[in-house]
Every structure is written in structure tokens, then in C-alpha cells.
Design a protein around this motif. Structure first.
Motif, mmCIF file in Angstrom:
data_model
loop_
_atom_site.group_PDB
_atom_site.id
_atom_site.type_symbol
_atom_site.label_atom_id
_atom_site.label_comp_id
_atom_site.label_asym_id
_atom_site.label_seq_id
_atom_site.Cartn_x
_atom_site.Cartn_y
_atom_site.Cartn_z
ATOM 1 N N GLU A 1 -3.139 8.135 -12.025
ATOM 2 C CA GLU A 1 -2.458 8.074 -12.612
ATOM 3 C C GLU A 1 -0.495 6.762 -12.245
ATOM 4 N N MET A 2 0.022 8.131 -11.141
ATOM 5 C CA MET A 2 0.732 7.262 -10.887
ATOM 6 C C MET A 2 0.136 5.848 -9.413
ATOM 7 N N GLN A 3 -1.054 6.352 -8.967
ATOM 8 C CA GLN A 3 -1.184 5.496 -7.998
ATOM 9 C C GLN A 3 -1.593 4.130 -8.659
ATOM 10 N N SER A 4 -1.948 3.998 -10.395
ATOM 11 C CA SER A 4 -2.649 2.786 -10.570
ATOM 12 C C SER A 4 -0.561 2.359 -11.419
ATOM 13 N N MET A 5 -0.154 3.446 -11.362
ATOM 14 C CA MET A 5 1.341 2.628 -11.544
ATOM 15 C C MET A 5 1.984 1.652 -10.629
ATOM 16 N N GLN B 1 1.041 -1.451 -0.294
ATOM 17 C CA GLN B 1 0.281 -0.076 0.415
ATOM 18 C C GLN B 1 0.780 1.766 -0.296
ATOM 19 N N VAL B 2 0.571 2.338 -0.746
ATOM 20 C CA VAL B 2 1.231 3.268 -1.159
ATOM 21 C C VAL B 2 0.746 4.655 -1.149
ATOM 22 N N GLU B 3 0.845 5.101 -0.562
ATOM 23 C CA GLU B 3 0.015 6.575 -0.233
ATOM 24 C C GLU B 3 0.776 8.211 0.360
ATOM 25 N N ALA B 4 0.686 9.080 -0.592
ATOM 26 C CA ALA B 4 1.121 10.050 -0.452
ATOM 27 C C ALA B 4 -0.065 11.103 -1.295
ATOM 28 N N LYS C 1 7.527 5.681 6.261
ATOM 29 C CA LYS C 1 7.111 7.041 5.669
ATOM 30 C C LYS C 1 8.863 7.881 4.905
ATOM 31 N N GLN C 2 9.317 7.917 3.880
ATOM 32 C CA GLN C 2 10.181 9.052 3.315
ATOM 33 C C GLN C 2 10.036 10.211 2.336
ATOM 34 N N ASN C 3 10.545 11.236 2.814
ATOM 35 C CA ASN C 3 9.963 12.192 0.999
ATOM 36 C C ASN C 3 8.373 12.386 1.610
ATOM 37 N N GLY C 4 7.443 11.376 2.492
ATOM 38 C CA GLY C 4 5.930 12.339 2.432
ATOM 39 C C GLY C 4 5.008 11.284 1.527
ATOM 40 N N VAL C 5 5.741 10.376 1.766
ATOM 41 C CA VAL C 5 5.574 8.534 0.533
ATOM 42 C C VAL C 5 5.384 7.290 1.834
ATOM 43 N N ASN C 6 3.820 7.224 2.350
ATOM 44 C CA ASN C 6 3.513 6.069 3.462
ATOM 45 C C ASN C 6 3.320 4.745 1.984
#
Length: 222
Positions: A46-50, A37-40, A178-183
Motif C-alpha cells: 500500500e505504501m509502495q503504491s503511494m 525507486q524506493v525499497e524498504a 540509504k536512510q533509516n533502512g530505506v533505499n
């Protein structure tokens, strides 16, 4: 054009991270599937789907095999623990490329991650029926902290492709970072212990071997 460039950047990043940690000693033989799971805030649909939603690792010492699939690509990393090396296989838009990472390159990449501190926390929970304990992995250079839930009811294993987690005497069940605002949260979905065929760890036909320096150029040319 923007979609293609974004996809290529993700593919390149995934390849580099897989090479970084694809070789590690394990006493476990079998197949493990992890959900991702990636959240930002700044991550577009579009990026989420990739982004990959799961990955599978096959472990048969001294070999490891990591498989990551997205809507447009498949990345496989074959690791050799004895040689401390890896081969990354990329199939992107019908183009098949293979990149070798030798022992010196692996060690250099690991050194760049820097030192870390492990803090064991007195907390427990159950994942897939296994009793799990908590630990914090803190990178000294950046102070980035990852939360690890692990079990000792299974033989130790190191998850390839996971830049958040160093080696340890544990079987990782869940990692949150969590790195650079990406969970990012990686959680075990299934565990299947048992013998694996040697052919899983061989390079299949149809892949063109290229040098690491040529990867970015090759991706930009797709």
C-alpha cells in the motif's frame, strides 16, 4: 483510516523536503525528468503504491518548478532563486492548498541538515549517453552517505526536492541514498534543453493559501 493517515504523512514529508531545496541557482534552462525507486523491508505494498515513481523539474533562472505526482495527489513547488523562497502547491483528493516558505525558513531548514563532506571517486559510467563520474556525499552528524553520479557535459543544476544532494559544480544524473533502512535511487530519464514559458512559474488559480503551521491540521482534516 490507516491508509489515509499514511498517505497524509507521505504528502507532508514530500512538501517539507520540496520546500527545503526548491531554491537554488542554475545555469541550465529546460526540463529534466527523474525516475524514483524506493525499497524498504517494512514498506507495505500500500505504501509502495503511494510513493512517487518520477518527478519533473523545470528550470529557468531565477525560477524552478518541481512536479511530483502519486495516485492520489499532485505536489508542485515553485522556487524563486533571487528571493530564496518557495511556494508549495498541494492538490490532494480535490483539495488545493498553497504554502509559502520564506528565506529565513529555507535557511533554517538547510542548517538543520548539517555539514557534509564530498569525496570524489575515480569511477566512471555512462548515463543517457553522457560520461559520468562518481562522488560520495557524507553527512557529518549522521554519517549517512549518498552516492552521486554526475556529468560536466551539461551546465550545473541543483535538483529541487532532493535532501540527499548539496550544491555543486555538476549536473546530477543519479543519486542513491540509504536512510533509516530505506533505499532511494533517483535517475535521470530525459533531458530537454530549451526556453520555457514564464507562466510555468506562476501560481495558478484555485489554490487556498495557508500557513505552514496549519498544513498538518489541514491534511488530517481531509
Amino acid at each position: 483510516m490507516r491508509n489515509n493517515l499514511s498517505f497524509k504523512a507521505i504528502a507532508l514529508a514530500a512538501m517539507l523536503l520540496c520546500c527545503l531545496n526548491a531554491t537554488a541557482q542554475t545555469n541550465f534552462e529546460g526540463t529534466v525528468e527523474y525516475g524514483v525507486q524506493v525499497e524498504a523491508k517494512d514498506l507495505s505494498p500500500e505504501m509502495q503504491s503511494m510513493m512517487p515513481r518520477e518527478f519533473t523539474i523545470y528550470l529557468k533562472d531565477p525560477h524552478t518548478r518541481l512536479e511530483i505526482q502519486t495516485a492520489m495527489s499532485e505536489i508542485i513547488v515553485l522556487g524563486d532563486n533571487e528571493k530564496n523562497s518557495a511556494v508549495t502547491l498541494m492538490s490532494i483528493l480535490g483539495n488545493k492548498m498553497a504554502v509559502k516558505t520564506d528565506s529565513a525558513q529555507v535557511n533554517e531548514a538547510l542548517e538543520q541538515l548539517g555539514a557534509y563532506e564530498i569525496r570524489y571517486i575515480d569511477e566512471k559510467k555512462e548515463i543517457l549517453g553522457y560520461d559520468c563520474r562518481k562522488a560520495l556525499i557524507i553527512r557529518e552528524a549522521s554519517s549517512d552517505t549518498s552516492e552521486l553520479w554526475y556529468t560536466k557535459e551539461l551546465l550545473p543544476v541543483y535538483v529541487p526536492g532532493n535532501q540527499f544532494l548539496p550544491k555543486g559544480d555538476w549536473f546530477p544524473m543519479q543519486v542513491h541514498s540509504k536512510q533509516n533502512g530505506v533505499n532511494t535511487t533517483i535517475t535521470v530519464q530525459s533531458i530537454d534543453q530549451g526556453p520555457l514559458e514564464e507562466s510555468l512559474f506562476e501560481i495558478p488559480e484555485g489554490y487556498k493559501m495557508i500557513e505552514q503551521d496549519a498544513v498538518r491540521q489541514a491534511l488530517m482534516g481531509l
